[in-house]
Design a protein around this motif. Structure first.
Motif, mmCIF file in Angstrom:
data_model
loop_
_atom_site.group_PDB
_atom_site.id
_atom_site.type_symbol
_atom_site.label_atom_id
_atom_site.label_comp_id
_atom_site.label_asym_id
_atom_site.label_seq_id
_atom_site.Cartn_x
_atom_site.Cartn_y
_atom_site.Cartn_z
ATOM 1 N N SER A 54 48.263 3.630 -89.159
ATOM 2 C CA SER A 54 48.739 2.256 -89.071
ATOM 3 C C SER A 54 49.397 2.013 -87.717
ATOM 4 O O SER A 54 49.756 2.941 -86.994
ATOM 5 N N GLY A 61 48.296 -0.526 -95.039
ATOM 6 C CA GLY A 61 48.435 -1.243 -93.784
ATOM 7 C C GLY A 61 49.875 -1.328 -93.363
ATOM 8 O O GLY A 61 50.769 -0.745 -93.991
ATOM 9 N N TRP A 101 49.650 -6.605 -86.938
ATOM 10 C CA TRP A 101 49.525 -6.078 -88.301
ATOM 11 C C TRP A 101 48.152 -5.438 -88.468
ATOM 12 O O TRP A 101 47.242 -5.672 -87.680
ATOM 13 N N ASP A 102 48.008 -4.602 -89.494
ATOM 14 C CA ASP A 102 46.740 -3.943 -89.747
ATOM 15 C C ASP A 102 46.577 -3.692 -91.235
ATOM 16 O O ASP A 102 47.552 -3.658 -91.992
ATOM 17 N N ALA A 103 45.321 -3.519 -91.653
ATOM 18 C CA ALA A 103 44.989 -3.181 -93.036
ATOM 19 C C ALA A 103 43.765 -2.285 -93.018
ATOM 20 O O ALA A 103 42.908 -2.386 -92.131
ATOM 21 N N SER A 104 43.668 -1.388 -93.995
ATOM 22 C CA SER A 104 42.549 -0.453 -94.034
ATOM 23 C C SER A 104 42.196 -0.078 -95.463
ATOM 24 O O SER A 104 43.035 -0.132 -96.374
ATOM 25 N N ASN A 149 38.854 -0.660 -90.912
ATOM 26 C CA ASN A 149 40.154 -1.085 -90.386
ATOM 27 C C ASN A 149 40.056 -2.489 -89.812
ATOM 28 O O ASN A 149 39.096 -2.828 -89.125
ATOM 29 N N ARG A 160 42.612 -4.920 -87.428
ATOM 30 C CA ARG A 160 43.864 -5.002 -86.676
ATOM 31 C C ARG A 160 43.955 -6.349 -85.975
ATOM 32 O O ARG A 160 42.936 -6.888 -85.528
#
Length: 283
Positions: A20, A172, A211-214, A232, A234
């Protein structure tokens, strides 16, 4: 060397392939002296003296101090706190002091080894850091300079299936870093942390939010092999990620690292999407 982030430098141990944002912008290693003291079998206390001769921690003349407290009361909980202070390690700025707190909680809330869903766990990490002195302030925009801080968190949940042969991780994080002092510098025209670049400034007070999410899927046929597929996303509040045009001038890097190239600008975007496939082997 002391490892301080949630994600390990040993990829086989991690729940996801790409860390992250919080972990990517964390000083993962300190170099110096540490003492490990175990008052009980469930508690570890680890004081640090950080000289930074080889790595993060001592660009200037003052060493840092810090420590870790790790508490595992049972097989379900792991509670970790990492702290760092006093050191003056800002590159090229002799009077600036940094303070870091990197803390995480892991909780295994389900464990039935022979069931179809065999295990489930979650982790929450929170980070607070700042710089003070030589034109910046920890707490607010003041006469001493603009606020230079880092606030971030990351949350992950992982579920294992079929006697731990399959697993799915969703997670994330988010960061707010006014001043950008821990933001990884895009390598525009060969830019480095030492050179900087006018294409992506890191001046005190420059805003940066991201921010990020995976989603990660694992197949683990044995304890030695992991097949991993990950998606991913971002995003940032300013152009940061390399687009199709890239961050290298036509014909290669030109002039001094990070310098302006007349008639050219990098192709930076506010977001990126990435799919990663990996085959991990433990010998």
């Amino acid at each position: 060397m002391s490892y301080v982030g949630l994600f390990s430098y040993y990829q086989f141990d991690n729940w996801a392939y790409q860390p992250s944002y919080v972990s990517s912008n964390t000083p993962w290693f300190f170099n110096g002296v540490r003492v490990q003291w175990f008052p009980t079998a469930k508690l570890k206390i680890e004081p640090w003296f950080v000289n930074g001769w080889q790595s993060y921690g001592r660009f200037n003349n003052r060493p840092g101090i810090g420590g870790q407290i790790l508490y595992r009361p049972n097989g379900k909980w792991s509670i970790l706190g990492n702290q760092y202070a006093v050191g003056r390690d800002a590159l090229g700025v002799t009077g600036r002091t940094r303070y870091h707190s990197d803390d995480s909680v892991e909780y295994k809330y389900y464990d039935r080894p022979t069931a179809r869903i065999s295990k489930a766990a979650a982790s929450l990490t929170g980070d607070i850091r700042c710089e003070s002195g030589r034109g910046v302030s920890c707490y607010r925009h003041a006469k001493n300079g603009p606020k230079q801080s880092f606030l971030g968190f990351m949350l992950y949940n992982r579920v294992w299936f079929d006697r731990d042969r399959y697993a799915v991780t969703v997670g994330g994080g988010r960061i707010n870093n006014p001043g950008r002092y821990l933001v990884l510098l895009p390598p525009i025209n060969g830019a480095t942390a030492a050179s900087g670049t006018p294409y992506f400034t890191e001046n005190p007070g420059d805003p940066y939010k991201a921010w990020d999410a995976s989603v990660t899927a694992d197949y683990m046929p044995s304890q030695y092999f992991t097949y991993r597929l990950e998606y991913n996303h971002r995003a940032a509040n300013v152009p940061y990620f390399s687009g199709p045009g890239g961050v290298t001038p036509p014909g290669g890097n030109t002039g001094a690292p990070g310098s302006v190239v007349p008639g050219w600008s990098p192709d930076l975007r506010n977001s990126e999407n990435r799919i990663t496939g990996a085959f991990l082997v433990k010998f």
